[in-house]
Design a protein around this motif. Structure first.
Motif, PDB file in Angstrom:
ATOM      1  N   TRP A 284       0.845  -1.192   0.000  1.00  0.00           N
ATOM      2  CA  TRP A 284       0.000   0.000   0.000  1.00  0.00           C
ATOM      3  C   TRP A 284       0.888   1.251   0.000  1.00  0.00           C
ATOM      4  O   TRP A 284       2.077   1.198   0.303  1.00  0.00           O
ATOM      5  CB  TRP A 284      -0.955   0.046   1.197  1.00  0.00           C
ATOM      6  N   GLY A 285       0.273   2.389  -0.318  1.00  0.00           N
ATOM      7  CA  GLY A 285       0.966   3.669  -0.268  1.00  0.00           C
ATOM      8  C   GLY A 285       0.068   4.720   0.340  1.00  0.00           C
ATOM      9  O   GLY A 285      -1.097   4.855  -0.053  1.00  0.00           O
ATOM     10  N   VAL A 286       0.589   5.461   1.324  1.00  0.00           N
ATOM     11  CA  VAL A 286      -0.176   6.512   2.006  1.00  0.00           C
ATOM     12  C   VAL A 286       0.607   7.817   1.924  1.00  0.00           C
ATOM     13  O   VAL A 286       1.725   7.923   2.451  1.00  0.00           O
ATOM     14  CB  VAL A 286      -0.440   6.149   3.482  1.00  0.00           C
ATOM     15  N   THR A 287       0.045   8.786   1.250  1.00  0.00           N
ATOM     16  CA  THR A 287       0.585  10.142   1.278  1.00  0.00           C
ATOM     17  C   THR A 287      -0.129  10.908   2.387  1.00  0.00           C
ATOM     18  O   THR A 287      -1.283  10.608   2.716  1.00  0.00           O
ATOM     19  CB  THR A 287       0.385  10.856  -0.070  1.00  0.00           C
ATOM     20  N   ARG A 297       4.950   3.886   2.879  1.00  0.00           N
ATOM     21  CA  ARG A 297       4.664   2.912   1.826  1.00  0.00           C
ATOM     22  C   ARG A 297       5.135   1.535   2.268  1.00  0.00           C
ATOM     23  O   ARG A 297       6.235   1.407   2.823  1.00  0.00           O
ATOM     24  CB  ARG A 297       5.362   3.323   0.529  1.00  0.00           C
ATOM     25  N   ARG A 298       4.300   0.528   2.054  1.00  0.00           N
ATOM     26  CA  ARG A 298       4.701  -0.844   2.337  1.00  0.00           C
ATOM     27  C   ARG A 298       4.840  -1.600   1.022  1.00  0.00           C
ATOM     28  O   ARG A 298       3.984  -1.499   0.135  1.00  0.00           O
ATOM     29  CB  ARG A 298       3.683  -1.545   3.232  1.00  0.00           C
ATOM     30  N   ILE A 299       5.940  -2.355   0.896  1.00  0.00           N
ATOM     31  CA  ILE A 299       6.173  -3.143  -0.302  1.00  0.00           C
ATOM     32  C   ILE A 299       6.296  -4.618   0.080  1.00  0.00           C
ATOM     33  O   ILE A 299       6.472  -4.955   1.252  1.00  0.00           O
ATOM     34  CB  ILE A 299       7.430  -2.668  -1.069  1.00  0.00           C
ATOM     35  N   ASP A 300       6.207  -5.463  -0.929  1.00  0.00           N
ATOM     36  CA  ASP A 300       6.322  -6.898  -0.718  1.00  0.00           C
ATOM     37  C   ASP A 300       7.438  -7.453  -1.595  1.00  0.00           C
ATOM     38  O   ASP A 300       8.111  -6.683  -2.305  1.00  0.00           O
ATOM     39  CB  ASP A 300       4.974  -7.585  -0.971  1.00  0.00           C
ATOM     40  N   PRO A 301       7.678  -8.754  -1.571  1.00  0.00           N
ATOM     41  CA  PRO A 301       8.827  -9.290  -2.329  1.00  0.00           C
ATOM     42  C   PRO A 301       8.816  -8.982  -3.822  1.00  0.00           C
ATOM     43  O   PRO A 301       9.883  -8.925  -4.449  1.00  0.00           O
ATOM     44  CB  PRO A 301       8.726 -10.799  -2.070  1.00  0.00           C
ATOM     45  N   VAL A 309       8.641   1.950   3.794  1.00  0.00           N
ATOM     46  CA  VAL A 309       9.361   3.169   3.420  1.00  0.00           C
ATOM     47  C   VAL A 309       8.740   4.358   4.149  1.00  0.00           C
ATOM     48  O   VAL A 309       7.514   4.489   4.203  1.00  0.00           O
ATOM     49  CB  VAL A 309       9.296   3.397   1.899  1.00  0.00           C
ATOM     50  N   THR A 310       9.581   5.205   4.712  1.00  0.00           N
ATOM     51  CA  THR A 310       9.155   6.433   5.386  1.00  0.00           C
ATOM     52  C   THR A 310       9.796   7.616   4.670  1.00  0.00           C
ATOM     53  O   THR A 310      11.000   7.609   4.430  1.00  0.00           O
ATOM     54  CB  THR A 310       9.613   6.440   6.859  1.00  0.00           C
TER      55      THR A 310
END
Length: 444
Positions: A284-287, A297-301, A309-310
């Motif tokens: 997901w991504g949150v601005t 932002r959260r990422i996966d493999p 990410v911050t």
């Protein structure tokens, strides 16, 4: 007419998105004297998009692309990877822009389609270009009000959005920090280094690409231009410079560019226990509802591992070189912001911290024009490097090839860049405003 580079790109911290990828393709250093129809300087979103558009318009063109460092190690590989279709004015309180918003949405979606077609044509990994949308997250009453104002603006434009309550935000992010969110479906979440590398690999079949080849000077040579590099030379009929704020390094737009660095960090790999404690969706991504707040932002493999990410903390550095203390200050802020949102992950450390270069103008216009006869710019993206950079690259390519479109018409109609106040007042004032806006953003 000649332009000499007074400085070269400088970065702080690793380009984490590139660090996550293996087997980076290498392109040779230019060590010869060569000729080209068009030379493009800079292999970021703008430069690569310019090359692609040139080859669409003239498949027989001899195109040379020169990158000062390694592809995806510069600013293009250091952003947060949000390719946004909707108004996203960083100078506003709620992202709503000016009367050009409908046109900007149309153009941003043109850039997204252009990029999506490149992904298909060059078989770029689909996880590197994910049209999943994004959320504006609000943590305070003020942020909630910003989101409601922005939602009303989008409704007036005929654009769709979806309101998320606190429980929906927790279900998405695993965090209880947010009181509400505004989901919009049109944003593409990039693995920016993966996308940029894939674009370069696809273009390398028809264009000549050189890494670690900074352009030191550009001067008129007969009917064309001569570009000098440390060990080589390019004679080209036309030149496109796609170096964003480093345009000023060549003496162009002096006193008109705000050179800003924005900082980000990426967590270490989240193990199974940490992922279970966090919950939420895997990607997901949150601005932030307040543009000066914190992006998460959260990422996966598929994009490089289970990581978060911050991004927050900004500073103006007219010398185009951030200080080590800027990086340390940002890392400290990131740890605090991360802990506020994910207290159950208190033991998770930051694996990477880095700074990325942005360039803004006072009146939020780009420098996308013909500088001299046969010399075109695709610069000054105003913090919107993925979509706006793609558009300025398209515009420069079309101008260089004698074509015209709604993209070139838009940039033709933009005003001149406003002049900044004299130094040191411009930098002191800008940094004071940034600190105040960070304080005002608070929990956002």
């Amino acid at each position: 007419m000649s332009f000499t580079a007074r400085r070269l790109p400088s970065h702080r911290g690793p380009a984490a998105w590139a660090e996550l990828l293996k087997n980076a393709p290498q392109y040779p250093l230019l060590e010869d004297k060569i000729t080209a129809d068009i030379a493009v300087i800079g292999a970021g979103f703008a430069g690569l998009s310019a090359v692609r558009r040139i080859l669409q318009l003239d498949p027989s063109a001899r195109v040379v692309l020169l990158e000062a460092g390694r592809i995806a190690q510069g600013a293009a590989g250091r952003n947060s990877g949000f390719m946004i279709d909707l108004p996203h004015d960083l100078a506003s309180d709620d992202y709503a822009g000016s009367g050009d918003d409908e046109m900007l949405v149309t153009l941003n979606r043109h850039a997204i389609r252009f990029a999506a077609q490149a992904v298909e044509d060059y078989q770029i990994i689909s996880d590197f270009f994910d049209p999943v949308g994004k959320v504006n997250g609000a943590a305070t009453h003020q942020g909630d009000a910003h989101n409601r104002s922005y939602a009303a603006h989008l409704t007036a434009l005929g654009e769709r959005s979806e309101w998320l309550d606190a429980q929906a935000m927790q279900d998405l992010t695993g965090s209880r920090h947010y009181r509400s969110g505004l989901y919009t479906p049109g944003t593409v979440m990039l693995q920016p280094a993966g996308y940029v590398r894939g674009l370069a690999q696809g273009l390398n079949k028809a264009a000549q690409i050189h890494e670690n080849t900074p352009v030191l000077s550009i001067r008129r040579a007969g009917a064309g231009w001569r570009l000098k590099t440390p060990k080589g030379q390019v004679d080209a009929g036309r030149v496109i410079t796609a170096v964003n704020g480093h345009l000023e390094s060549f003496g162009i737009a002096k006193g008109r560019l705000l050179q800003l660095f924005l900082f980000a960090s990426m967590s270490e790999e989240l193990g199974a226990e940490a992922r279970a404690a966090l919950g939420g969706a895997p990607r997901w991504g949150v601005t932030p509802a307040d543009p000066m707040g914190t992006t998460m932002r959260r990422i996966d493999p598929g994009q490089g591992g289970h990581r978060i990410v911050t991004r927050t903390a900004a500073v103006v550095r007219p010398g185009l070189k951030p200080h080590e203390r800027d990086l340390k200050r940002a890392a400290h802020m990131h740890r605090l912001k991360f802990a506020e949102r994910f207290p159950r992950l208190a033991s998770v450390r930051q694996a990477y911290v880095w700074g990325g270069h942005l360039c803004l103008s006072l009146n939020s216009v780009a420098h996308a024009r013909e500088v001299e006869d046969g010399f075109f710019s695709a610069c000054v993206q105003n913090g919107l490097g993925t979509a706006r950079g793609t558009l300025t690259g398209i515009a420069a390519a079309e101008r260089a090839c004698g074509a015209a479109s709604d993209v070139t018409a838009f940039f033709d109609a933009e005003a001149e860049l406003k002049r900044l106040p004299p130094q040191p007042f411009a930098t002191l004032g800008a940094n004071a405003v940034l600190r105040w806006k960070e304080w005002r953003a608070g929990a956002e």
